[in-house]
Design an enzyme around this catalytic site. Structure first.
Site, PDB file in Angstrom:
ATOM      1  N   ASP A   1       6.266  -0.996   5.657  1.00 38.87           N
ATOM      2  CA  ASP A   1       5.373  -1.881   6.417  1.00 38.87           C
ATOM      3  C   ASP A   1       6.126  -3.125   6.909  1.00 38.87           C
ATOM      4  OD1 ASP A   1       2.677  -1.190   6.889  1.00 38.87           O
ATOM      5  OD2 ASP A   1       2.143  -1.486   4.782  1.00 38.87           O
TER       6      ASP A   1
ATOM      7  N   GLN B   1      -2.201  -0.028   1.208  1.00 37.36           N
ATOM      8  CA  GLN B   1      -3.154  -0.287   2.283  1.00 37.36           C
ATOM      9  C   GLN B   1      -3.858  -1.623   2.051  1.00 37.36           C
ATOM     10  OE1 GLN B   1      -3.376   1.608   5.020  1.00 37.36           O
ATOM     11  NE2 GLN B   1      -4.992   0.372   5.928  1.00 37.36           N
TER      12      GLN B   1
ATOM     13  N   LYS C   1      -2.595   8.669   7.819  1.00 37.72           N
ATOM     14  CA  LYS C   1      -1.167   8.453   7.535  1.00 37.72           C
ATOM     15  C   LYS C   1      -0.599   9.649   6.777  1.00 37.72           C
ATOM     16  CE  LYS C   1      -1.593   3.454   7.769  1.00 37.72           C
ATOM     17  NZ  LYS C   1      -1.804   2.156   7.113  1.00 37.72           N
TER      18      LYS C   1
END
Ligand code: GUN
Length: 290
Positions: free
Chosen positions: A120, A97, A53
């Protein structure tokens, strides 16, 4: 029938090339898009995802910060960092994460992220907006799948769709997006009785259950569209160490009309849509300021 293979890598490259101009325009206006990625613990798969990422951000000319905590970091320590990132003008997207270590309450962490920076799309406010059909941030993996449908001209209206998996990250938002596009959606899970009776009716199957090569050719209607969200590392046998999806690709591509491979299908699209969400966030923040 041999299926057409949907090339997620090529589409990801095409989209990422198109991001460069948007990033440059934002940077010229003092708003270079910035993503903060928070990792707690040493899970090897998460370490790889986080590294990918961050490097994708750099390749797109974006700013990124990687914040790593040891597995025994306290929840309050992580929350304090999130609060700091919420206030940081250089950061437009915050991603923690998952999974988190057991002693940390995942909901408390996700709810602490400013909904305006929740790239997200996991904050309850953003989930609610998605349910209501006016999303602010669409979770990256299902967003990537929808982009693939758009690219390959898949009309979802009226299609029988079966999603296997009900996670907050993939299954649930995928189902919501398919509903919004006019599909008739069934969401199955590992406890579903006679799963094949559902998948055999489906025009479209999205496999997101995390079991290697689980979806077999005889579970599908000929001509079905098959989207494989799984990323599994094969433990033993001749393919040990290689990646495979949740679909038995070699056999299924002989009955499906369209299929995504693993690797090179949905995977590259997930990070691409994370970049897209971060750029969108920076554009929105700039617009609101002016
Ligand atoms: N873990 C697996 N997939 C994801 C994702 O899309 N976002 C986050 N934050 N964690 C994940």
């Amino acid at each position: 029938m041999t299926a057409q293979v949907l090339d997620g890598k090529a589409l990801a490259d095409e989209l990422r090339a198109s991001f460069k101009e948007r990033v440059a325009t934002l940077a010229a206006r003092g708003q270079r898009p910035g993503l903060a990625v928070v990792l707690v613990g040493e899970d090897p798969a998460s370490q790889v995802y986080v590294r990918n990422k961050v490097s994708a951000c750099e390749a797109a000319g974006m700013h990124s910060e990687k914040i790593v905590y040891p597995a025994d970091a306290s929840q309050s320590e992580v929350l304090a960092k999130i609060n700091e990132l919420n206030q940081d003008a250089a950061i437009h997207g915050i991603l923690v994460q998952l999974p988190l270590p057991k002693h940390i309450n995942e909901d408390a962490i996700l709810e602490a992220i400013s909904p305006a920076k929740d790239v997200d799309g996991f904050h309850a406010e953003n989930v609610g907006a998605l349910v209501q059909g006016h999303p602010r941030f669409i979770p990256c993996t299902p967003y990537g799948v929808m982009k693939m449908f758009e690219k390959y001209g898949v009309d979802l209206a009226g299609k029988e769709a079966v999603v296997i998996g009900r996670s907050n990250i993939v299954g649930k938002p995928m189902a919501l997006l398919l509903i919004a596009a006019g599909a008739t959606v069934t969401v199955c899970n590992s406890k579903t009785r006679d799963l094949a009776s559902h998948t055999r009716r489906a025009d479209l199957v999205v496999a997101a259950l995390g079991k290697p090569r689980f979806v077999k050719a005889d579970m599908l209607k000929p001509g079905a569209i098959v989207i494989d969200v799984g990323i599994n590392r094969i433990a033993e046998g001749p393919d040990a160490g290689k990646l495979c999806g949740d679909v038995d690709f070699a056999a299924v591509k002989e009955v499906a009309s369209l299929i995504t491979p693993v690797p090179g299908g949905v995977g590259p699209m997930t990070i691409t849509m994370l970049l897209a969400n971060t750029i969108e966030s920076a554009e929105r923040i700039l617009q609101e300021r002016n």
